[in-house]
Scaffold this motif. Structure first.
Motif, PDB file in Angstrom:
ATOM      1  N   PHE A 175       0.843  -1.199   0.000  1.00 36.76           N
ATOM      2  CA  PHE A 175       0.000   0.000   0.000  1.00 36.76           C
ATOM      3  C   PHE A 175       0.880   1.251   0.000  1.00 36.76           C
ATOM      4  CE2 PHE A 175      -2.747   2.925   2.738  1.00 36.76           C
ATOM      5  CZ  PHE A 175      -3.562   3.297   1.694  1.00 36.76           C
ATOM      6  N   LEU A 176       0.613   2.161  -0.955  1.00 38.86           N
ATOM      7  CA  LEU A 176       1.489   3.324  -1.135  1.00 38.86           C
ATOM      8  C   LEU A 176       0.909   4.607  -0.539  1.00 38.86           C
ATOM      9  CD1 LEU A 176       2.770   2.803  -4.819  1.00 38.86           C
ATOM     10  CD2 LEU A 176       3.884   2.164  -2.674  1.00 38.86           C
ATOM     11  N   HIS A 177      -0.184   4.502   0.167  1.00 39.78           N
ATOM     12  CA  HIS A 177      -0.791   5.685   0.805  1.00 39.78           C
ATOM     13  C   HIS A 177      -1.069   6.772  -0.216  1.00 39.78           C
ATOM     14  CE1 HIS A 177      -0.094   4.229   4.984  1.00 39.78           C
ATOM     15  NE2 HIS A 177       0.857   3.557   4.395  1.00 39.78           N
ATOM     16  N   GLY A 178      -1.541   6.372  -1.389  1.00 42.46           N
ATOM     17  CA  GLY A 178      -1.929   7.369  -2.395  1.00 42.46           C
ATOM     18  C   GLY A 178      -0.849   7.705  -3.396  1.00 42.46           C
ATOM     19  N   ALA A 179       0.393   7.312  -3.148  1.00 42.75           N
ATOM     20  CA  ALA A 179       1.455   7.597  -4.123  1.00 42.75           C
ATOM     21  C   ALA A 179       1.247   6.736  -5.374  1.00 42.75           C
ATOM     22  CB  ALA A 179       2.821   7.314  -3.508  1.00 42.75           C
ATOM     23  N   SER A 200      -1.938  -3.897  -2.796  1.00 51.66           N
ATOM     24  CA  SER A 200      -2.400  -3.930  -1.415  1.00 51.66           C
ATOM     25  C   SER A 200      -3.163  -2.634  -1.123  1.00 51.66           C
ATOM     26  CB  SER A 200      -1.168  -4.061  -0.530  1.00 51.66           C
ATOM     27  OG  SER A 200      -1.514  -4.327   0.769  1.00 51.66           O
ATOM     28  N   ASN A 201      -4.147  -2.707  -0.239  1.00 52.72           N
ATOM     29  CA  ASN A 201      -4.973  -1.518   0.002  1.00 52.72           C
ATOM     30  C   ASN A 201      -4.877  -0.981   1.426  1.00 52.72           C
ATOM     31  OD1 ASN A 201      -6.284  -3.509   1.344  1.00 52.72           O
ATOM     32  ND2 ASN A 201      -8.330  -3.002   0.605  1.00 52.72           N
ATOM     33  N   ASP A 263       0.227  -6.332 -20.632  1.00 52.04           N
ATOM     34  CA  ASP A 263       1.158  -7.374 -20.175  1.00 52.04           C
ATOM     35  C   ASP A 263       0.845  -7.873 -18.762  1.00 52.04           C
ATOM     36  OD1 ASP A 263       2.565  -7.208 -22.501  1.00 52.04           O
ATOM     37  OD2 ASP A 263       4.154  -5.919 -21.699  1.00 52.04           O
ATOM     38  N   PHE A 264      -0.047  -7.167 -18.056  1.00 53.40           N
ATOM     39  CA  PHE A 264      -0.222  -7.468 -16.632  1.00 53.40           C
ATOM     40  C   PHE A 264      -1.638  -7.934 -16.289  1.00 53.40           C
ATOM     41  CE2 PHE A 264       3.196  -4.440 -17.040  1.00 53.40           C
ATOM     42  CZ  PHE A 264       4.179  -5.008 -16.244  1.00 53.40           C
ATOM     43  N   ASN A 265      -1.716  -8.858 -15.319  1.00 53.59           N
ATOM     44  CA  ASN A 265      -2.981  -9.162 -14.650  1.00 53.59           C
ATOM     45  C   ASN A 265      -2.924  -8.434 -13.327  1.00 53.59           C
ATOM     46  OD1 ASN A 265      -3.749 -11.266 -16.529  1.00 53.59           O
ATOM     47  ND2 ASN A 265      -2.121 -12.468 -15.573  1.00 53.59           N
ATOM     48  N   LEU A 266      -3.803  -7.472 -13.191  1.00 53.22           N
ATOM     49  CA  LEU A 266      -3.742  -6.644 -11.995  1.00 53.22           C
ATOM     50  C   LEU A 266      -4.937  -6.937 -11.098  1.00 53.22           C
ATOM     51  CD1 LEU A 266      -1.545  -4.456 -11.686  1.00 53.22           C
ATOM     52  CD2 LEU A 266      -3.341  -2.789 -12.046  1.00 53.22           C
ATOM     53  N   PHE A 267      -4.677  -7.120  -9.830  1.00 56.58           N
ATOM     54  CA  PHE A 267      -5.742  -7.350  -8.857  1.00 56.58           C
ATOM     55  C   PHE A 267      -5.600  -6.365  -7.714  1.00 56.58           C
ATOM     56  CE2 PHE A 267      -5.234 -11.404 -10.971  1.00 56.58           C
ATOM     57  CZ  PHE A 267      -6.526 -11.903 -11.072  1.00 56.58           C
ATOM     58  N   LYS A 268      -6.723  -6.065  -7.088  1.00 56.20           N
ATOM     59  CA  LYS A 268      -6.638  -5.292  -5.848  1.00 56.20           C
ATOM     60  C   LYS A 268      -7.331  -6.068  -4.739  1.00 56.20           C
ATOM     61  CE  LYS A 268     -10.677  -2.444  -6.881  1.00 56.20           C
ATOM     62  NZ  LYS A 268     -11.197  -1.111  -7.169  1.00 56.20           N
ATOM     63  N   MET A 333      -9.006 -11.770  -0.128  1.00 55.84           N
ATOM     64  CA  MET A 333      -9.920 -11.790  -1.266  1.00 55.84           C
ATOM     65  C   MET A 333      -9.564 -10.631  -2.197  1.00 55.84           C
ATOM     66  SD  MET A 333     -11.545 -14.426  -0.361  1.00 55.84           S
ATOM     67  CE  MET A 333     -12.632 -14.443  -1.788  1.00 55.84           C
ATOM     68  N   VAL A 334      -9.467 -10.941  -3.487  1.00 54.75           N
ATOM     69  CA  VAL A 334      -9.033  -9.934  -4.456  1.00 54.75           C
ATOM     70  C   VAL A 334     -10.005  -9.872  -5.630  1.00 54.75           C
ATOM     71  CG1 VAL A 334      -6.627 -10.339  -3.819  1.00 54.75           C
ATOM     72  CG2 VAL A 334      -7.570 -11.540  -5.803  1.00 54.75           C
ATOM     73  N   VAL A 335     -10.021  -8.733  -6.303  1.00 60.62           N
ATOM     74  CA  VAL A 335     -10.824  -8.588  -7.522  1.00 60.62           C
ATOM     75  C   VAL A 335      -9.952  -7.966  -8.625  1.00 60.62           C
ATOM     76  CG1 VAL A 335     -13.138  -8.420  -6.495  1.00 60.62           C
ATOM     77  CG2 VAL A 335     -11.712  -6.378  -6.649  1.00 60.62           C
ATOM     78  N   PRO A 336     -10.263  -8.275  -9.876  1.00 57.86           N
ATOM     79  CA  PRO A 336      -9.472  -7.679 -10.968  1.00 57.86           C
ATOM     80  C   PRO A 336      -9.611  -6.166 -10.972  1.00 57.86           C
ATOM     81  CG  PRO A 336     -10.888  -9.451 -11.777  1.00 57.86           C
ATOM     82  CD  PRO A 336     -11.313  -9.169 -10.375  1.00 57.86           C
TER      83      PRO A 336
END
Ligand SMILES: [Zn+2]
Length: 343
Positions: A175-179, A200-201, A263-268, A333-336
């Motif tokens: 988690f980047l705190h908004g960065a 990460s959130n 190129d990426f599969n991104l999840f949050k 638990m993650v979602v795309p």
């Protein structure tokens, strides 16, 4: 083999001195690289000519995750033998040599829940993993803060997962705190064969989050495949990551391709399910892999009268582990998600 480690390689030496060494020591290689052994499993290299990044490669924070430990030990041996010449300062950390010796994730407590000061929160420094985590934080600080300010800081904390994964290699971006997330870092991950990124959130007590939040390092928890015993890894599965990291250490061309979101599969992360009771139970098989999704309403787990169900379209599991202690996370638990939302 090295005369400096009693005829052994650095990993064997660290495993023989599992909780520490009598005295830190230094020596210099023929190519003038300074070597400083700070502790069992902690070795710092400072070459004569240094480019603009300070790199930490940690492995073995979970002792049975052998592949990245073997990769890093190989790097260390090659550097000491003069076969790999560095152009970056690098700190290698083998997190938990004692748990390597018993082939387990940890001895008493999961070390990757003990950073950012968690080692000293109640009940305090009551076991050796807590004491070790506190020391590792101090070594990270010493490494990043002893040199010129403003240099780029990198920390890749290398792991392998208990389960297989739909996407064999993946990385957790703290988690980047908004960065902003860093595109070049994602390109480096892609060059390592890591195309699945989990954003990460929230703050956590992992090693990579610690370096990210405290020292503004580009940090990732990198999962390189499935846990196997020492000596049983198919090292051909790690060629990309080895070659990319090697190029990074010697400041040569990493062969990065242009950034392409496709190129990426991104999840949050959408939520974490914690275990509260001993009867916590999953309703999917032990061999279901990370990033498997289930339909909305699917019953994932129960404990006592409580049922946990899938709530979102595409919601998938990561790091399920029903054997954690009560109060700890049983599954993430993650979602795309897409890059536009996050870059
Ligand atoms: Zn791990």
């Amino acid at each position: 083999m090295s005369i400096h480690f009693k005829g052994q390689d650095f990993l064997s030496y660290s495993r023989q001195n599992e909780w520490g060494i009598e005295q830190p020591f230094n020596f210099t290689l023929d190519n003038d690289t300074e070597v400083a052994v700070w502790d069992s499993g902690v070795i710092c290299f400072t070459p004569k000519v240094i480019t603009n990044s300070d790199i930490i490669l940690s492995s073995g924070i979970h002792g049975n995750e052998s592949a990245p430990i073997e990769i890093c030990n190989d790097f260390i041996s090659q550097i000491i033998d003069g076969k790999l010449s560095l152009e970056t300062r690098v700190l290698f950390i083998f997190g938990n040599p004692a748990s390597m010796n018993i082939g387990q994730r940890f001895i008493e407590e999961n070390m990757n829940r003990l950073f950012s000061g968690a080692h000293s929160s109640a009940p305090g420094l009551v076991n050796r993993e807590r004491i070790r985590a506190k020391k590792l934080e101090q070594y990270v600080e010493r490494f990043y803060c002893s040199e010129i300010e403003g240099r780029e800081r990198i920390h890749y904390d290398l792991h392998t997962a208990i389960r297989g994964s739909k996407n064999e290699k993946f990385a957790v971006y703290p988690f980047l705190h908004g960065a902003k997330h860093d595109k070049r870092q994602l390109q480096i991950m892609a060059a390592c064969g890591v195309n699945t990124i989990l954003l990460s959130n929230s703050p956590t007590t992992t090693f990579s989050y610690f370096s990210s939040v405290k020292f503004n390092a580009h940090a990732f928890t990198v999962e390189l495949g499935k846990v196997r015993p020492f000596g049983e890894n198919d090292m051909t599965r790690f060629i990309e990551v080895k070659e990319t990291l090697k190029a990074m250490l010697s400041a040569s061309d990493m062969g990065l391709t242009a950034f392409d979101p496709a190129d990426f599969n991104l999840f949050k992360v959408c939520r974490a399910i914690d275990k509260h009771q001993d009867d916590f139970e999953f309703y999917f098989a032990d061999d279901v892999v990370n990033f498997t999704s289930f339909p909305i309403g699917f019953k994932l787990a129960t404990e006592g009268d409580i049922q946990y169900k899938i709530e979102h379209q595409g919601e998938a599991i990561v790091f399920p582990n029903a054997n954690v202690a009560n109060g700890n996370r049983a599954v993430l638990m993650v979602v795309p998600t897409t890059l536009d939302e996050n870059l």
